[in-house]
Design an enzyme around this catalytic site. Structure first.
Site, PDB file in Angstrom:
ATOM      1  CB  THR A 348      36.539 -17.667 -14.750  1.00 28.55           C
ATOM      2  OG1 THR A 348      35.419 -18.552 -14.851  1.00 28.55           O
ATOM      3  CG2 THR A 348      36.551 -17.023 -13.379  1.00 28.55           C
ATOM      4  CD  GLN A 378      31.807 -19.711 -13.720  1.00 25.07           C
ATOM      5  OE1 GLN A 378      30.877 -19.471 -14.497  1.00 25.07           O
ATOM      6  NE2 GLN A 378      32.245 -20.936 -13.502  1.00 25.07           N
ATOM      7  CG  ASP A 401      33.951 -17.122  -9.757  1.00 21.77           C
ATOM      8  OD1 ASP A 401      33.600 -17.672  -8.698  1.00 21.77           O
ATOM      9  OD2 ASP A 401      34.280 -17.756 -10.765  1.00 21.77           O
ATOM     10  CG  ASP A 422      32.727 -20.777  -5.634  1.00 19.14           C
ATOM     11  OD1 ASP A 422      32.424 -21.241  -4.521  1.00 19.14           O
ATOM     12  OD2 ASP A 422      32.583 -21.415  -6.693  1.00 19.14           O
ATOM     13  NE  ARG A 490      31.710 -23.988  -4.438  1.00 20.18           N
ATOM     14  CZ  ARG A 490      30.942 -24.323  -5.471  1.00 20.18           C
ATOM     15  NH1 ARG A 490      30.292 -25.489  -5.468  1.00 20.18           N
ATOM     16  NH2 ARG A 490      30.823 -23.520  -6.513  1.00 20.18           N
ATOM     17  CD1 TRP A 492      37.802 -24.850  -8.252  1.00 21.93           C
ATOM     18  CD2 TRP A 492      39.175 -23.108  -8.040  1.00 21.93           C
ATOM     19  NE1 TRP A 492      38.058 -24.369  -9.518  1.00 21.93           N
ATOM     20  CE2 TRP A 492      38.894 -23.303  -9.415  1.00 21.93           C
ATOM     21  CE3 TRP A 492      40.018 -22.061  -7.671  1.00 21.93           C
ATOM     22  CZ2 TRP A 492      39.443 -22.494 -10.411  1.00 21.93           C
ATOM     23  CZ3 TRP A 492      40.549 -21.250  -8.659  1.00 21.93           C
ATOM     24  CH2 TRP A 492      40.262 -21.468 -10.011  1.00 21.93           C
TER      25      TRP A 492
END
Length: 584
Positions: A348, A378, A401, A422, A490, A492
């Protein structure tokens, strides 16, 4: 201990007097194994006894340095580690006269541990059976460890000047930022090995060293916070007023943005140092080449104009390239695009189309894009670890991401961020102001998460703040948004912190607002806040009932998450030239 010696003397004599060759083979093996085991036990007992003997014969706990050390370490999350690490330093008693001394020694010990980890990773890189991702992840570790060493050195230098040279609040924020980033780097290294089971054996080889450094950084951070909080409280009490620097603003901009940089971010006529043009009409054809040619460690603003065009490349602005500014010809005209992703073997961290680490980075009128798509998992468009960095009129476009706000202090204004899972994540102290944040249509069965904040320690001064912005859906998601639940975020990491305030939230957001990461993980330790939001998705009556979620009703509490307070904006944002608001 004397009895143990006597026992082994008798055992040795017995074995000598008896003819071992006459002992049956199986019994002989058993006898030798028992003998070896008892030797190990005796050795361990001897070491422990020796240590206890030294402790008893040495420091009796009443020495002044012992009290200072114990008091300082009591504010940390790992007090035993804090105490033992420093107590093991030769002649520590002569060096510890204050809490500041304890912190400095802790930082120096941590630096040694980081250097040890660096050499260990270099050794791992020599393995011949490493996968592509393992090699990439190990190089990520070398990069983040190198950054950690810089952060620790800067922290020691800043600590040596404390409490002079800068205001108390600036000292406090700078030191906490450095240590928060150093902690984040350790987790980033290990995160590179979490994509599949195949590379976890390498993670296991690194884990102990990285976790040890993370705990040492945590302890230093806790002591810094304790020291600076105490000193600032004393100053407020003695002056009977708030610290002057806490209320300073510059036309609504954080003060770390100088007047000159504010003009650069807003002016339509800026003279660049170099020009990038894909058609060859500038000094360089690629953005990466222009960055590589820029002066290193520059204290003056270095402006790179990127003419209209699509630049298919990956760009890194390293820690050595400070005060770089990208100026495009417009967010729909100047586009830097890439497609690195985790599915194809990247981490990532390394998937970013543009990665920025050099302090003081600015960008305006540019699109940062990753076109890997939702099936590639990602795939980062922009990663930012540059302290005191700001982005104006920029687009960050990807799927999972999209925007990696990795570490340090960051500000985004008038930007568009679009993604799926995310899509704003990381552990910077990041404020997004007057931005458009749009969820896209994900793959079948996926849920959209606007944020995934990665604060791992309660003393880190990090978090994601979305203020005076608009949270909605892209045109491809709107018709089918009922099939793809979208949430504000959320957790991480364990102490994840996100605040949404004074923003417009459409009905794309699920009434619950927030979503679990994994069962009950972090639900009691996270901090998720909402303050004075409007729109069909802003109602809080149906929100989650977690201990860590709260509706912020106090303006005073909300003020702590504005740019002026949360990212020390009054000391740097003014220099960017970008429009901003420091308060509510």
């Amino acid at each position: 201990m004397t009895r143990i010696k006597e026992f082994f003397t008798k055992l040795s004599e017995s074995s000598t007097n008896q003819n071992i060759s006459n002992i049956p083979k199986k019994k002989k093996k058993l006898f030798l194994a028992l003998f070896a085991t008892l030797l190990v036990v005796a050795a361990v007992i001897g070491i422990v006894a020796g240590v206890n003997s030294r402790k008893n014969s040495g420091d009796n706990g009443n020495e002044p340095h012992h009290a200072i050390l114990k008091s300082s370490c009591s504010s940390t999350r790992y007090p035993d580690l804090c105490f033992s690490a420093i107590a093991a330093v030769p002649e520590a008693s002569k060096k510890v006269t204050s809490q500041k001394d304890v912190i400095e020694m802790s930082l120096n010990i941590t630096t040694t541990a980081v250097e040890h980890n660096y050499f260990g990773i270099q050794k791992l890189l020599k393995r011949t059976n490493l996968t592509k991702r393992e090699k990439v992840a190990l190089h990520d570790c070398l990069e983040t460890i190198d950054e950690t060493l810089d952060e620790l050195h800067k922290a020691v230098e800043d600590l040596e000047e404390y409490p002079n040279k800068k205001s108390l609040s600036q000292h406090a924020d700078d030191l906490k930022t450095l240590m928060s980033a150093a902690m984040t780097n350790q987790g980033t290294c290990l995160d590179g090995f979490s994509h599949d089971d195949a590379n976890k054996h390498v993670r296991d080889a690194l884990s102990d060293g990285q976790v040890h450094v993370e705990k040492m950084c945590s302890n230093a951070l806790a002591m810094i916070k304790n020291m600076t909080d105490t000193d600032m409280m004393i100053m407020r009490t003695s002056n009977n007023r708030k610290l002057i620097e806490e209320t300073s603003t510059v036309d609504g901009w954080p003060a770390w943005l100088s007047t000159g940089d504010r003009r650069l971010l807003q002016s339509s006529s800026v003279t660049p140092n170099v020009v990038v043009a894909a058609d060859g009409s500038g000094n360089f054809k690629t953005v990466a080449a222009s960055v590589a040619a820029a002066p290193q460690g520059g204290t003056k603003r270095y402006i790179i104009r990127i003419k209209a065009g699509v630049y298919r490349e990956n760009v890194e602005v390293t820690k050595k390239h400070k005060n770089i500014m990208f100026i495009g010809d417009g967010r729909t005209r100047t586009i830097i695009t890439g497609s690195r992703n985790v599915v194809d073997g990247s981490t990532t961290f390394k998937s970013a189309t543009v990665a920025v680490v050099g302090e003081g980075f600015l960008a305006r009128d540019i699109t940062f894009q990753n076109t890997a798509g939702p099936s590639k998992h990602q795939a980062v468009a922009l990663r930012v670890g540059a302290d005191l960095s700001a982005f104006y009129n920029c687009d960050m476009l990807a799927y999972q991401d999209t925007l990696y706000v990795h570490s340090n202090r960051q500000f985004f204004v008038n930007c568009l961020i679009a993604g799926t899972v995310d899509f704003i994540f990381g552990n910077a102290a990041a404020v997004l102001q007057n931005c458009d944040i749009h969820a896209r249509k994900p793959n079948s069965g996926q849920k959209n998460m606007v944020t995934a904040q990665g604060r791992a320690d309660p003393n880190q001064n990090t978090g994601i703040v979305i203020q005076k912005s608009r949270i909605g859906a892209t045109s491809d998601l709107k018709p089918v948004q009922g099939s793809f639940p979208t949430y504000l975020g959320r957790p991480w990491k364990e102490y994840s912190r996100t605040v949404i305030m004074q923003s417009s939230i459409t009905d794309v957001i699920h009434p619950a607002g927030w979503h679990e990461w994994d069962g009950n993980f972090a639900l009691n330790t996270l901090f998720y806040g909402e303050h004075q939001n409007a729109g069909a998705g802003a109602g809080t009556s149906g929100r989650v009932k977690w201990k860590g979620f709260r509706v912020i009703t106090s303006a005073t509490e909300a003020q702590a998450f504005t740019p002026g307070s949360f990212i020390a904006g009054s000391s740097w944002l003014g220099s960017t030239g970008f429009p901003f608001s420091l308060g509510l």
